[in-house]
Design a protein around this motif. Structure first.
Motif, PDB file in Angstrom:
ATOM      1  N   LYS A  21      41.780 -58.438 -47.074  1.00 34.98           N
ATOM      2  CA  LYS A  21      42.344 -57.356 -46.253  1.00 34.98           C
ATOM      3  C   LYS A  21      42.549 -57.825 -44.816  1.00 34.98           C
ATOM      4  O   LYS A  21      42.559 -57.020 -43.897  1.00 34.98           O
ATOM      5  CB  LYS A  21      41.421 -56.137 -46.284  1.00 34.98           C
ATOM      6  N   PHE A  22      42.669 -59.105 -44.625  1.00 36.34           N
ATOM      7  CA  PHE A  22      42.912 -59.723 -43.308  1.00 36.34           C
ATOM      8  C   PHE A  22      41.818 -59.371 -42.292  1.00 36.34           C
ATOM      9  O   PHE A  22      42.074 -59.287 -41.095  1.00 36.34           O
ATOM     10  CB  PHE A  22      44.272 -59.304 -42.755  1.00 36.34           C
ATOM     11  N   GLY A  23      40.601 -59.120 -42.785  1.00 35.49           N
ATOM     12  CA  GLY A  23      39.475 -58.873 -41.880  1.00 35.49           C
ATOM     13  C   GLY A  23      39.411 -57.459 -41.336  1.00 35.49           C
ATOM     14  O   GLY A  23      38.538 -57.149 -40.519  1.00 35.49           O
ATOM     15  N   ALA A  24      40.327 -56.566 -41.797  1.00 34.60           N
ATOM     16  CA  ALA A  24      40.326 -55.195 -41.276  1.00 34.60           C
ATOM     17  C   ALA A  24      39.287 -54.351 -42.021  1.00 34.60           C
ATOM     18  O   ALA A  24      39.061 -54.545 -43.214  1.00 34.60           O
ATOM     19  CB  ALA A  24      41.711 -54.580 -41.457  1.00 34.60           C
ATOM     20  N   ASP A  25      38.655 -53.434 -41.324  1.00 33.82           N
ATOM     21  CA  ASP A  25      37.693 -52.486 -41.909  1.00 33.82           C
ATOM     22  C   ASP A  25      36.745 -53.188 -42.880  1.00 33.82           C
ATOM     23  O   ASP A  25      36.630 -52.839 -44.058  1.00 33.82           O
ATOM     24  CB  ASP A  25      38.456 -51.347 -42.624  1.00 33.82           C
ATOM     25  N   GLN A  26      36.024 -54.176 -42.348  1.00 29.56           N
ATOM     26  CA  GLN A  26      35.176 -54.994 -43.227  1.00 29.56           C
ATOM     27  C   GLN A  26      34.074 -54.180 -43.897  1.00 29.56           C
ATOM     28  O   GLN A  26      33.810 -54.331 -45.094  1.00 29.56           O
ATOM     29  CB  GLN A  26      34.557 -56.137 -42.414  1.00 29.56           C
ATOM     30  N   VAL A  27      33.436 -53.293 -43.101  1.00 30.03           N
ATOM     31  CA  VAL A  27      32.333 -52.506 -43.663  1.00 30.03           C
ATOM     32  C   VAL A  27      32.851 -51.617 -44.796  1.00 30.03           C
ATOM     33  O   VAL A  27      32.261 -51.554 -45.883  1.00 30.03           O
ATOM     34  CB  VAL A  27      31.659 -51.656 -42.561  1.00 30.03           C
ATOM     35  N   GLY A  28      33.990 -50.949 -44.549  1.00 28.42           N
ATOM     36  CA  GLY A  28      34.568 -50.054 -45.551  1.00 28.42           C
ATOM     37  C   GLY A  28      34.964 -50.794 -46.813  1.00 28.42           C
ATOM     38  O   GLY A  28      34.689 -50.337 -47.928  1.00 28.42           O
ATOM     39  N   ASN A  29      35.583 -51.970 -46.644  1.00 24.72           N
ATOM     40  CA  ASN A  29      36.024 -52.730 -47.811  1.00 24.72           C
ATOM     41  C   ASN A  29      34.843 -53.235 -48.648  1.00 24.72           C
ATOM     42  O   ASN A  29      34.859 -53.153 -49.872  1.00 24.72           O
ATOM     43  CB  ASN A  29      36.887 -53.924 -47.380  1.00 24.72           C
ATOM     44  N   VAL A  30      33.823 -53.756 -47.950  1.00 21.79           N
ATOM     45  CA  VAL A  30      32.662 -54.265 -48.681  1.00 21.79           C
ATOM     46  C   VAL A  30      31.922 -53.106 -49.351  1.00 21.79           C
ATOM     47  O   VAL A  30      31.483 -53.213 -50.503  1.00 21.79           O
ATOM     48  CB  VAL A  30      31.710 -55.034 -47.731  1.00 21.79           C
ATOM     49  N   ALA A  31      31.808 -51.972 -48.628  1.00 25.12           N
ATOM     50  CA  ALA A  31      31.097 -50.820 -49.197  1.00 25.12           C
ATOM     51  C   ALA A  31      31.821 -50.305 -50.442  1.00 25.12           C
ATOM     52  O   ALA A  31      31.168 -49.950 -51.432  1.00 25.12           O
ATOM     53  CB  ALA A  31      30.965 -49.715 -48.159  1.00 25.12           C
ATOM     54  N   SER A  32      33.166 -50.288 -50.397  1.00 24.91           N
ATOM     55  CA  SER A  32      33.894 -49.791 -51.565  1.00 24.91           C
ATOM     56  C   SER A  32      33.733 -50.753 -52.744  1.00 24.91           C
ATOM     57  O   SER A  32      33.612 -50.338 -53.894  1.00 24.91           O
ATOM     58  CB  SER A  32      35.373 -49.579 -51.242  1.00 24.91           C
ATOM     59  N   THR A  33      33.689 -52.065 -52.461  1.00 24.90           N
ATOM     60  CA  THR A  33      33.428 -53.048 -53.518  1.00 24.90           C
ATOM     61  C   THR A  33      32.046 -52.818 -54.112  1.00 24.90           C
ATOM     62  O   THR A  33      31.834 -52.874 -55.330  1.00 24.90           O
ATOM     63  CB  THR A  33      33.501 -54.491 -52.948  1.00 24.90           C
ATOM     64  N   PHE A  34      31.083 -52.524 -53.223  1.00 25.83           N
ATOM     65  CA  PHE A  34      29.709 -52.284 -53.679  1.00 25.83           C
ATOM     66  C   PHE A  34      29.643 -51.047 -54.576  1.00 25.83           C
ATOM     67  O   PHE A  34      28.996 -51.074 -55.636  1.00 25.83           O
ATOM     68  CB  PHE A  34      28.791 -52.107 -52.469  1.00 25.83           C
ATOM     69  N   VAL A  35      30.326 -49.974 -54.166  1.00 22.81           N
ATOM     70  CA  VAL A  35      30.303 -48.740 -54.968  1.00 22.81           C
ATOM     71  C   VAL A  35      30.882 -49.011 -56.354  1.00 22.81           C
ATOM     72  O   VAL A  35      30.315 -48.612 -57.372  1.00 22.81           O
ATOM     73  CB  VAL A  35      31.090 -47.615 -54.259  1.00 22.81           C
ATOM     74  N   LEU A  36      31.993 -49.754 -56.385  1.00 23.31           N
ATOM     75  CA  LEU A  36      32.630 -50.080 -57.675  1.00 23.31           C
ATOM     76  C   LEU A  36      31.685 -50.878 -58.554  1.00 23.31           C
ATOM     77  O   LEU A  36      31.498 -50.580 -59.733  1.00 23.31           O
ATOM     78  CB  LEU A  36      33.921 -50.868 -57.422  1.00 23.31           C
ATOM     79  N   ARG A  37      31.041 -51.875 -57.955  1.00 21.05           N
ATOM     80  CA  ARG A  37      30.148 -52.730 -58.741  1.00 21.05           C
ATOM     81  C   ARG A  37      28.859 -52.002 -59.116  1.00 21.05           C
ATOM     82  O   ARG A  37      28.251 -52.286 -60.148  1.00 21.05           O
ATOM     83  CB  ARG A  37      29.837 -54.022 -57.986  1.00 21.05           C
ATOM     84  N   ALA A  38      28.442 -51.058 -58.258  1.00 22.88           N
ATOM     85  CA  ALA A  38      27.239 -50.284 -58.590  1.00 22.88           C
ATOM     86  C   ALA A  38      27.525 -49.358 -59.772  1.00 22.88           C
ATOM     87  O   ALA A  38      26.698 -49.203 -60.669  1.00 22.88           O
ATOM     88  CB  ALA A  38      26.779 -49.487 -57.380  1.00 22.88           C
ATOM     89  N   LEU A  39      28.736 -48.744 -59.761  1.00 17.16           N
ATOM     90  CA  LEU A  39      29.093 -47.828 -60.841  1.00 17.16           C
ATOM     91  C   LEU A  39      29.248 -48.567 -62.166  1.00 17.16           C
ATOM     92  O   LEU A  39      28.957 -48.030 -63.232  1.00 17.16           O
ATOM     93  CB  LEU A  39      30.409 -47.101 -60.505  1.00 17.16           C
ATOM     94  N   THR A  40      29.733 -49.796 -62.087  1.00 18.75           N
ATOM     95  CA  THR A  40      29.966 -50.570 -63.318  1.00 18.75           C
ATOM     96  C   THR A  40      28.889 -51.642 -63.486  1.00 18.75           C
ATOM     97  O   THR A  40      29.059 -52.579 -64.246  1.00 18.75           O
ATOM     98  CB  THR A  40      31.347 -51.251 -63.257  1.00 18.75           C
ATOM     99  N   GLY A  41      27.767 -51.452 -62.772  1.00 22.42           N
ATOM    100  CA  GLY A  41      26.779 -52.534 -62.659  1.00 22.42           C
ATOM    101  C   GLY A  41      25.935 -52.782 -63.892  1.00 22.42           C
ATOM    102  O   GLY A  41      25.230 -53.779 -63.961  1.00 22.42           O
ATOM    103  N   VAL A  42      25.980 -51.850 -64.873  1.00 26.00           N
ATOM    104  CA  VAL A  42      25.135 -52.060 -66.058  1.00 26.00           C
ATOM    105  C   VAL A  42      25.557 -53.338 -66.779  1.00 26.00           C
ATOM    106  O   VAL A  42      24.727 -54.182 -67.119  1.00 26.00           O
ATOM    107  CB  VAL A  42      25.234 -50.845 -67.004  1.00 26.00           C
ATOM    108  N   ALA A  43      26.881 -53.455 -67.001  1.00 29.92           N
ATOM    109  CA  ALA A  43      27.395 -54.686 -67.599  1.00 29.92           C
ATOM    110  C   ALA A  43      27.515 -55.717 -66.484  1.00 29.92           C
ATOM    111  O   ALA A  43      28.561 -55.871 -65.879  1.00 29.92           O
ATOM    112  CB  ALA A  43      28.739 -54.434 -68.249  1.00 29.92           C
ATOM    113  N   SER A  44      26.436 -56.392 -66.205  1.00 30.59           N
ATOM    114  CA  SER A  44      26.436 -57.329 -65.075  1.00 30.59           C
ATOM    115  C   SER A  44      25.800 -58.641 -65.517  1.00 30.59           C
ATOM    116  O   SER A  44      25.377 -58.785 -66.664  1.00 30.59           O
ATOM    117  CB  SER A  44      25.630 -56.746 -63.920  1.00 30.59           C
TER     118      SER A  44
END
Lengths: 404, 210
Positions: A215-238
């Motif tokens: 994302k060209f370094g924009a909104d780093q906290v938001g982008n990482v947090a959204s990645t985390f939420v996605l991976r947390a929701l789908t985290g069982v198959a990890s």
């Protein structure tokens, strides 16, 4: 500290003399269970005479060699993303650590082994093998089958082979370093899960930085947090789940003094880890680019959980047998009751039945404490080799104290 | 191969018949398997990859997909397409973001990436420049930004880059809500020799219908 063999059933509330010979048999069974299971054996990573130690050390060093520059050079640019991914990955790890700690209910895995598995999985598997190994294989697919095919299938046909084998060799090295501690398929499930968790957390940290880069370094906290939420929701198959299955499969394939070789079961578990990983990574192409991708992901998660619970069920049988054998003399001498032995040595269902049959909340809490104290007693007995040392006597006195 | 049962955590001394240069030979099987798997993925597969030449070269009439929102670019002819989709490609997984475009020829690489961007073109170039400098460990020097306009009338900014080992350029174009970053780098002579095809590629960035 004294360590005298406990051959005196008359001590405390033991069985009468007519049962002495059967009590001796129970003691012999306990000694055999401790010897075969390897319970109570210590773990030490530093083993200069062990070739596995040097290979493990080399993998960790290579992993750090790849990991550090990618973070040090860009820390100024991606500081927000790095810190956010550190926090979110840490949260993810804490949840899994809690789950694994609760699942590790018969023999408690030594802390040093847990730490070694985590570090080896994180730096060794992820950064010494998978990171440099994934890209060339993907490149080969692209060259051989074209761009469109590669977009669909290269991830699903690369990661399951490179990453599962990378984590698999880390588990093999730990098996070589702790051949007495890791002896059953259940040990494989637990230690493998810790290897996978290390891999997952370090990989997530890398993904966090990649999502900021994309994302060209924009909104780093938001982008990482959204990645985390996605991976947390789908985290069982990890990775923790994949590696737990893979490692348990390896134990069945290899066979140990405590776990007879079961080639079919071993192949099934190893293949399950690879296939579940592959289907997960190819979900978009399997769903043909339609919204059915969610269905594919949900079905994959369900299958993964079913396979995991089956592996826990069949893998736990051996641990349950050992626990029962170690505690049987305690039941005979009246330290614990029949139902407590069933709950302590049984699976989750027996434990839950024992706790739910408590009349009120206070009794239920006391029963939980009793089960924990029985676990402590089994651990102390294993560590002492079945002898009555001070720790074992203390564990028994704790049980009496809790009962009031 | 059987499970090693040597408990080095308990016993420090290796029995003499198993000792080999201080190492317990019974621990070798797993160590050798681990080293072999590492060598397979980190040495052998990359060597095989290097041995297979890129056969996917760009042809006249090729148009590459920069972003799923319909942003495209026309690549220079005869370059190796190492990553990226042609607009005629139909992958099954049609959703998601378009993969980055990576083109290579005689040591020069062109990387085209896109993402949603709500800021200005100057902001995008600043952000991309900061990341490039960070990734280069501070050894990258940047020229002043220059304006350019694509054939579709889209305004863009481009600046030269220079490091001890490579020259290149960094360009940014904002198409609607999509930011496009183009990075070129390679040996100084080769970068100069390919300046014209790269310029044509930059000015070909457009959006379907524009």
């Amino acid at each position: 500290m004294s360590a005298t063999p406990d051959t005196s059933p008359g001590a405390g509330a033991g069985p009468d003399t007519t049962a002495e010979s059967s009590y001796d048999e129970l003691l012999a069974g306990r000694a055999a269970a401790i010897r075969v299971s390897g319970w109570g054996a210590p773990f030490r990573l530093f083993q200069p005479h062990n070739a596995c130690f040097w290979v493990a050390l080399a993998l960790i060093a290579l992993g750090l060699w790849n990991f550090v520059p990618s973070y040090v050079n860009t820390f100024g640019v991606f500081a927000a993303a790095d810190i956010t991914s550190l926090v979110t990955s840490g949260l993810f790890a804490l949840v899994f650590l809690y789950f694994l700690h609760r699942s590790d209910r018969w023999e408690r895995t030594p802390g040093r082994l847990v730490a070694s598995a985590f570090v080896l999985g994180g730096f060794g598997a992820a950064f010494a093998v998978a990171l440099p190994g994934n890209a060339p294989l993907m490149s080969i697919y692209t060259k051989l089958f074209g761009q469109a095919w590669a977009v669909d299938w290269k991830a699903g046909l690369t990661a399951p082979f490179v990453e599962e084998s990378a984590k698999g060799i880390c588990f093999l090295l730990l098996l070589g370093l702790a051949p007495v501690v890791i002896r059953t398929a259940y040990d494989g499930l637990i230690v493998g899960a810790y290897v996978g968790l290390g891999f997952q957390v370090l990989e997530d940290a890398l993904y966090g930085q990649n999502s900021a880069l994309e994302k060209f370094g924009a909104d780093q906290v938001g982008n990482v947090a959204s990645t985390f939420v996605l991976r947390a929701l789908t985290g069982v198959a990890s990775h923790a789940l994949y590696t737990a299955l893979f490692a348990a499969g390896l134990i069945y394939l290899i066979g140990t003094v405590a776990q007879p070789r079961r080639v079919g079961r071993g192949v099934a578990l190893v293949l399950a880890a690879v296939v579940i990983h592959g289907v997960w990574d190819s979900s978009g192409a399997i769903a043909d680019g339609t919204p059915l991708v969610s269905v594919v992901l949900v079905l994959t998660t369900v299958v993964a959980v079913v396979v995991l619970f089956w592996a826990i069920r069949v893998g736990g049988r051996r641990e349950s047998e050992f626990m029962r054998a170690i505690l049987a003399p305690e039941q005979a001498r009246g330290t614990i009751s029949d139902v407590e032995l069933e709950a302590a040595a049984g699976h989750r269902r027996e434990r839950r039945t024992f706790l739910r049959s408590a009349g009120d909340r206070a009794t239920r809490r006391r029963r939980k404490h009793i089960l924990h104290a029985i676990g402590d007693l089994a651990e102390d007995l294993s560590r002492s080799g079945g002898h009555d040392d001070e720790e074992v006597q203390h564990a028994r006195s704790e049980l009496h104290r809790i009962r009031g | 191969m059987s499970t090693p049962t040597v408990d080095h955590a308990r016993h420090r001394r290796v029995p003499v018949e198993h000792r080999w240069f201080g190492i317990d030979r019974r621990t070798l099987p797993w160590a050798v398997v681990a080293a072999a798997v590492w060598a397979l993925w980190v040495l052998l597969v990359p060597a095989v990859n290097d041995a297979i030449a890129w056969s996917d070269q760009t042809r006249p009439g090729d148009v590459l997909l920069v972003a799923r929102e319909g942003v495209t670019v026309v690549p220079p002819v005869g370059w190796g397409l190492q990553s990226g989709l042609r607009t005629t490609d139909r992958p099954r997984a049609a959703g998601g973001t378009a993969p980055p475009i990576l083109l290579g020829q005689e040591g020069v690489q062109i990387l085209v990436r896109s993402a949603a961007w709500s800021g200005s073109t100057a902001d995008l170039l600043d952000s991309a420049s900061g990341i490039s400098v960070g990734q280069a460990g501070g050894s990258l020097s940047l020229g002043d930004p220059q304006n350019f306009t694509t054939l579709a009338g889209l305004p863009g900014l481009v600046r030269s880059t220079s490091s001890p080992r490579a020259d290149g350029l960094l360009a940014a174009v904002v198409v609607g809500g999509t930011g496009v970053e183009v990075t070129v780098k390679g040996p100084p002579d080769q970068v100069r020799a390919t300046a014209e095809p790269v310029r044509r590629m930059l000015t070909s960035i457009s959006r379907s219908g524009s």
